[in-house]
Write an enzyme that holds these catalytic residues in place. Structure first.
Site, PDB file in Angstrom:
ATOM      1  N   TYR A   1     -49.533 -43.544  93.732  1.00  0.00           N
ATOM      2  CA  TYR A   1     -50.143 -42.207  93.707  1.00  0.00           C
ATOM      3  C   TYR A   1     -51.473 -42.180  94.462  1.00  0.00           C
ATOM      4  CZ  TYR A   1     -46.554 -41.274  90.299  1.00  0.00           C
ATOM      5  OH  TYR A   1     -45.336 -41.124  89.704  1.00  0.00           O
ATOM      6  N   GLY A   2     -52.368 -43.120  94.139  1.00  0.00           N
ATOM      7  CA  GLY A   2     -53.676 -43.118  94.798  1.00  0.00           C
ATOM      8  C   GLY A   2     -53.536 -43.317  96.299  1.00  0.00           C
TER       9      GLY A   2
ATOM     10  N   HIS B   1     -48.751 -48.673  81.350  1.00  0.00           N
ATOM     11  CA  HIS B   1     -49.849 -47.812  81.809  1.00  0.00           C
ATOM     12  C   HIS B   1     -51.152 -48.588  82.004  1.00  0.00           C
ATOM     13  CE1 HIS B   1     -47.757 -44.214  79.564  1.00  0.00           C
ATOM     14  NE2 HIS B   1     -47.085 -44.606  80.635  1.00  0.00           N
TER      15      HIS B   1
ATOM     16  N   ASN C   1     -40.961 -45.032  87.148  1.00  0.00           N
ATOM     17  CA  ASN C   1     -41.443 -44.411  85.912  1.00  0.00           C
ATOM     18  C   ASN C   1     -40.528 -43.285  85.437  1.00  0.00           C
ATOM     19  OD1 ASN C   1     -42.303 -41.972  87.168  1.00  0.00           O
ATOM     20  ND2 ASN C   1     -44.304 -42.867  87.647  1.00  0.00           N
ATOM     21  N   GLY C   2     -40.844 -42.800  84.224  1.00  0.00           N
ATOM     22  CA  GLY C   2     -40.016 -41.764  83.617  1.00  0.00           C
ATOM     23  C   GLY C   2     -40.341 -40.367  84.111  1.00  0.00           C
TER      24      GLY C   2
ATOM     25  N   VAL D   1     -51.700 -57.558 101.154  1.00  0.00           N
ATOM     26  CA  VAL D   1     -53.085 -57.843 101.528  1.00  0.00           C
ATOM     27  C   VAL D   1     -53.618 -58.971 100.646  1.00  0.00           C
ATOM     28  CG1 VAL D   1     -55.447 -56.923 101.533  1.00  0.00           C
ATOM     29  CG2 VAL D   1     -53.546 -55.523 102.385  1.00  0.00           C
TER      30      VAL D   1
ATOM     31  N   MET E   1     -42.763 -38.546  83.444  1.00  0.00           N
ATOM     32  CA  MET E   1     -43.478 -37.672  82.496  1.00  0.00           C
ATOM     33  C   MET E   1     -44.848 -37.346  83.067  1.00  0.00           C
ATOM     34  SD  MET E   1     -42.451 -39.323  78.865  1.00  0.00           S
ATOM     35  CE  MET E   1     -42.070 -40.933  79.499  1.00  0.00           C
TER      36      MET E   1
ATOM     37  N   PHE F   1     -50.099 -40.641  85.307  1.00  0.00           N
ATOM     38  CA  PHE F   1     -50.086 -40.463  86.766  1.00  0.00           C
ATOM     39  C   PHE F   1     -50.596 -39.112  87.259  1.00  0.00           C
ATOM     40  CE2 PHE F   1     -45.304 -39.555  86.528  1.00  0.00           C
ATOM     41  CZ  PHE F   1     -45.342 -38.257  87.040  1.00  0.00           C
TER      42      PHE F   1
ATOM     43  N   GLY G   1     -55.493 -46.093  89.817  1.00  0.00           N
ATOM     44  CA  GLY G   1     -55.680 -46.170  88.371  1.00  0.00           C
ATOM     45  C   GLY G   1     -56.776 -47.127  87.932  1.00  0.00           C
TER      46      GLY G   1
ATOM     47  N   GLU H   1     -44.027 -40.147  72.524  1.00  0.00           N
ATOM     48  CA  GLU H   1     -42.878 -39.529  73.166  1.00  0.00           C
ATOM     49  C   GLU H   1     -41.605 -39.926  72.455  1.00  0.00           C
ATOM     50  OE1 GLU H   1     -44.350 -41.002  76.503  1.00  0.00           O
ATOM     51  OE2 GLU H   1     -45.487 -39.157  76.758  1.00  0.00           O
TER      52      GLU H   1
ATOM     53  N   ASN I   1     -49.649 -39.771  79.323  1.00  0.00           N
ATOM     54  CA  ASN I   1     -49.170 -40.583  80.461  1.00  0.00           C
ATOM     55  C   ASN I   1     -50.102 -40.363  81.652  1.00  0.00           C
ATOM     56  OD1 ASN I   1     -47.165 -39.126  78.798  1.00  0.00           O
ATOM     57  ND2 ASN I   1     -45.884 -40.791  79.460  1.00  0.00           N
TER      58      ASN I   1
HETATM   59  P1  FAE Z   1     -49.165 -47.854  91.665  1.00  0.00           P
HETATM   60  O1  FAE Z   1     -48.311 -46.657  91.552  1.00  0.00           O
HETATM   61  O2  FAE Z   1     -48.864 -49.018  90.770  1.00  0.00           O
HETATM   62  O3  FAE Z   1     -49.154 -48.315  93.186  1.00  0.00           O
HETATM   63  C1  FAE Z   1     -49.738 -49.496  93.635  1.00  0.00           C
HETATM   64  C2  FAE Z   1     -48.943 -50.043  94.814  1.00  0.00           C
HETATM   65  O4  FAE Z   1     -49.684 -51.077  95.443  1.00  0.00           O
HETATM   66  C3  FAE Z   1     -47.606 -50.660  94.421  1.00  0.00           C
HETATM   67  O5  FAE Z   1     -46.579 -50.081  95.196  1.00  0.00           O
HETATM   68  C4  FAE Z   1     -47.774 -52.144  94.725  1.00  0.00           C
HETATM   69  O6  FAE Z   1     -46.574 -52.784  95.131  1.00  0.00           O
HETATM   70  C5  FAE Z   1     -48.802 -52.132  95.807  1.00  0.00           C
HETATM   71  N1  FAE Z   1     -49.609 -53.365  95.894  1.00  0.00           N
HETATM   72  C6  FAE Z   1     -50.177 -54.052  94.889  1.00  0.00           C
HETATM   73  N2  FAE Z   1     -50.883 -55.121  95.338  1.00  0.00           N
HETATM   74  C7  FAE Z   1     -50.771 -55.065  96.713  1.00  0.00           C
HETATM   75  C8  FAE Z   1     -51.290 -55.884  97.755  1.00  0.00           C
HETATM   76  N3  FAE Z   1     -52.081 -56.948  97.506  1.00  0.00           N
HETATM   77  N4  FAE Z   1     -50.955 -55.577  99.031  1.00  0.00           N
HETATM   78  C9  FAE Z   1     -50.151 -54.505  99.294  1.00  0.00           C
HETATM   79  N5  FAE Z   1     -49.645 -53.691  98.326  1.00  0.00           N
HETATM   80  C10 FAE Z   1     -49.963 -53.973  97.050  1.00  0.00           C
HETATM   81  O7  FAE Z   1     -50.708 -47.491  91.402  1.00  0.00           O
HETATM   82  N6  FAE Z   1     -46.867 -42.763  84.106  1.00  0.00           N
HETATM   83  C11 FAE Z   1     -46.747 -41.455  83.791  1.00  0.00           C
HETATM   84  O8  FAE Z   1     -47.702 -40.689  83.973  1.00  0.00           O
HETATM   85  N7  FAE Z   1     -45.563 -40.955  83.302  1.00  0.00           N
HETATM   86  C12 FAE Z   1     -44.479 -41.756  83.063  1.00  0.00           C
HETATM   87  O9  FAE Z   1     -43.416 -41.284  82.650  1.00  0.00           O
HETATM   88  C13 FAE Z   1     -44.605 -43.146  83.332  1.00  0.00           C
HETATM   89  N8  FAE Z   1     -43.591 -44.005  83.058  1.00  0.00           N
HETATM   90  C14 FAE Z   1     -43.698 -45.324  83.455  1.00  0.00           C
HETATM   91  C15 FAE Z   1     -42.611 -46.174  83.268  1.00  0.00           C
HETATM   92  C16 FAE Z   1     -42.669 -47.480  83.737  1.00  0.00           C
HETATM   93  C17 FAE Z   1     -41.502 -48.405  83.514  1.00  0.00           C
HETATM   94  C18 FAE Z   1     -43.824 -47.946  84.414  1.00  0.00           C
HETATM   95  C19 FAE Z   1     -43.904 -49.344  84.950  1.00  0.00           C
HETATM   96  C20 FAE Z   1     -44.910 -47.098  84.590  1.00  0.00           C
HETATM   97  C21 FAE Z   1     -44.864 -45.794  84.106  1.00  0.00           C
HETATM   98  N9  FAE Z   1     -45.930 -44.919  84.287  1.00  0.00           N
HETATM   99  C22 FAE Z   1     -45.824 -43.608  83.914  1.00  0.00           C
HETATM  100  C23 FAE Z   1     -47.212 -45.377  84.880  1.00  0.00           C
HETATM  101  C24 FAE Z   1     -47.419 -44.906  86.317  1.00  0.00           C
HETATM  102  O10 FAE Z   1     -46.271 -45.177  87.092  1.00  0.00           O
HETATM  103  C25 FAE Z   1     -48.662 -45.604  86.877  1.00  0.00           C
HETATM  104  O11 FAE Z   1     -49.758 -45.229  86.071  1.00  0.00           O
HETATM  105  C26 FAE Z   1     -48.943 -45.228  88.317  1.00  0.00           C
HETATM  106  O12 FAE Z   1     -47.864 -45.564  89.147  1.00  0.00           O
HETATM  107  C27 FAE Z   1     -50.205 -45.908  88.818  1.00  0.00           C
HETATM  108  O13 FAE Z   1     -50.533 -45.346  90.075  1.00  0.00           O
HETATM  109  P2  FAE Z   1     -51.476 -46.115  91.082  1.00  0.00           P
HETATM  110  O14 FAE Z   1     -51.609 -45.312  92.293  1.00  0.00           O
HETATM  111  O15 FAE Z   1     -52.716 -46.540  90.359  1.00  0.00           O
END
Ligand code: FAE
Length: 518
Positions: free
Chosen positions: A36-37, A459, A134-135, A265, A137, A499, A487, A374, A497
């Protein structure tokens, strides 16, 4: 050009150019991670006329596997399912007391179950980050809770501008309440509502980014099943509007962004002629490093997720690559209070064989008991008489990432016992429901005679907290041109939740950064 399906309808979706970044190149803005970020940063920078390169360690997830589908089903994990593991690590590790994990080929799969001493942190890997697994939500926190979530941010700007923007861009919708009342696949949620209300708890609909019209067609049997076919943890082939259907096509349409999947990276350090030297490993699908690259970037956006960004920054500070990072780096990490549990219903209270994998019902006891739960599915395809819940609690414990010189790894000092506070808050809901219904907790989902899923979080939040590790917009003050935009900025809890809050905060911060720093 890739073919994607927008809410199930097949459309041609533009894809960002994915010619891998070349060794020695110079880029204007480099974004680490495509969740997302990272997606918000890439889109807004590109729209402002800035060329962007996104480095993503996971795969592109745009090519079908042998079964003709891009993503594996939750009930039948294969090599696509886990990030570089030879055995699955299912969040619900047991069923009827039996362990369900099994061997899989090691592969750069979609779900990372990253193990620290006291907690397993689940994260998405691939272009789209957590949105892939993710779900969906998509919950905006109640305004009265916002001060505790991000104390240095003006709630007015968030609720007037950035939450609405995030909700619009992400395609957030609430289920049609009339359809909810009749849909077979939400019988489990109606049972959850009835029991919550009988115990006097407020019931709320939980908005989602799933295409609800597509789900209606799934229920009617007129389209391939996705939410109703048990897809969730390892990706969703049809109805979910992940970032692949929202921000990423918009990013591609700018023509200014390239994305390098399977690139990780490992270092960022000031370059002698200005800007930053970024060291990148290119990975094979078994996780081997096939080449090492070094590029120069004028600006670098850390968007590797709470854990990824924190680990990088802690390592770079400790190893002398970015020695002047301040002492807040690595601090303020929380699990968003996640705990899971199941309840065993009476034989006359079935929860349904067909369960949508997309939760849509919540029990809000935040103000009185510190828990928002939930009503989650258990989409096993058979009747289980189980009600299953993911609770977000106001667990006050915060952990810290530190560099371990002997292992040359980053550790997290979270302890399993710290979940106790969250469990007590979750019990404020489920003890009362059990007492009212004359029911008991399930003890067969997380081990043998184990009630609470207290070993994990979905989370992760914090580790480079806004207005502490960075300025109030994610700038790393000690190193002009370095930013945190994911995050990691949020100090451990969002009360719901996360995101939508991560997206809204990124929208707020990038607007300021584009206006003043470029
Ligand atoms: P994120 O989406 O984790 O993206 C970070 C990216 O950086 C990833 O694609 C990594 O592969 C990549 N990365 C990491 N290290 C490196 C590196 N060294 N070099 C290059 N790439 C790298 O971060 N949240 C909700 O609000 N609602 C939901 O229903 C929900 N359900 C979830 C269910 C599951 C099973 C999981 C695992 C999470 C869930 N979440 C949910 C949490 C949500 O997906 C999470 O808070 C966000 O994805 C975080 O967003 P960021 O942009 O911080």
């Amino acid at each position: 050009m890739a073919s994607a399906s927008l809410g199930g309808r097949a459309v041609a979706a533009p894809r960002a150019a994915d010619a891998a970044i070349s060794n020695g190149s110079r880029v204007s803005a480099l974004v680490i991670g495509s969740g997302y970020g990272g997606s918000v940063a890439a889109l807004r920078l590109a729209q402002a006329g800035i060329d962007v390169h996104v480095i993503e360690m996971g795969m592109a997830w745009d090519t079908p596997g042998a079964d003709g589908k891009i993503f594996a089903n939750t009930t039948s994990p294969d090599e696509r399912s886990y990030w570089l593991r030879t055995r699955t690590k299912q969040p619900l590790s047991h069923f009827l007391g039996f362990p369900i994990d099994r061997a899989i080929p090691r592969y750069t799969g979609i779900l990372d179950a990253e193990e620290f001493g006291g907690i397993t942190v689940y994260q998405g890997r691939g272009v789209g980050g957590g949105s892939l697994v993710n779900g969906g939500m998509a919950v905006t926190p109640k305004r009265e809770n916002f001060r505790a979530i991000l104390p240095s941010v003006d709630p007015n700007e968030m609720y007037d501008v950035y939450y609405p923007r995030a909700n619009a861009e992400l395609g957030v919708r609430t289920i049609d309440p009339a359809w909810f009342e009749t849909a077979e696949c939400y019988h489990y949620a109606r049972v959850g509502r009835k029991q919550a209300q009988r115990s006097g708890f407020p019931f709320v609909f939980v908005p989602d980014v799933y295409d609800w019209d597509y789900m209606k067609q799934e229920q009617a049997g007129t389209v391939p099943r996705s939410a109703l076919g048990g897809e969730l943890l390892f990706g969703n082939n049809y109805g979910k509007k992940s970032l692949q259907k929202t921000y990423l096509p918009q990013i591609a349409a700018t023509g200014r962004v390239t994305i390098s999947p399977l690139h990780r990276v490992t270092s960022v350090t000031p370059a002698s002629g200005g800007g930053y030297t970024v060291v990148i490993e290119q990975l094979t699908t078994t996780g081997a490093v096939s080449s090492a690259k070094s590029v120069t970037a004028d600006t670098v956006f850390f968007a590797a997720g709470s854990v990824g960004t924190s680990k990088l920054l802690v390592k770079l500070k400790a190893t002398g690559a970015l020695p002047n990072l301040n002492n807040e780096i690595g601090k303020g990490w929380g699990d968003n209070g996640n705990v899971m549990c199941g309840r065993a219903n009476h034989i006359w209270e079935p929860t349904g064989c067909l369960q949508s994998s997309i939760p849509t019902a919540g029990i809000d006891n935040w103000a009185a008991g510190g828990a928002f739960a939930e009503v989650a599915p258990l989409p096993t395809g058979i009747e289980t008489w189980a009600s299953f819940y993911l609770a977000i609690t106001r667990n006050p414990n915060r952990a810290q990432f530190t560099w371990n010189p002997s292992t040359r790894q980053v550790d997290l000092n979270w302890q399993t016992a710290w979940k106790r506070a969250g469990i007590e808050m979750a019990k404020s809901i489920f003890d009362r429901i059990n007492a009212k219904e004359g029911t008991i907790y399930r003890t067969d989902l997380f081990g043998i005679y184990k009630i609470w899923g207290d070993h994990l979080t979905y989370h992760p939040l914090g580790g480079a907290v806004l207005n502490k590790a960075t300025d109030n917009y994610g700038r790393i003050a000690e190193y002009p041109g370095l930013y945190v935009i994911d995050g990691a900025l949020i100090p451990g809890n969002t009360s719901v939740n996360p995101f939508v809050t991560i997206t809204a905060l990124a929208e707020r911060n990038i607007e300021e950064i584009v206006a003043n720093d470029f």
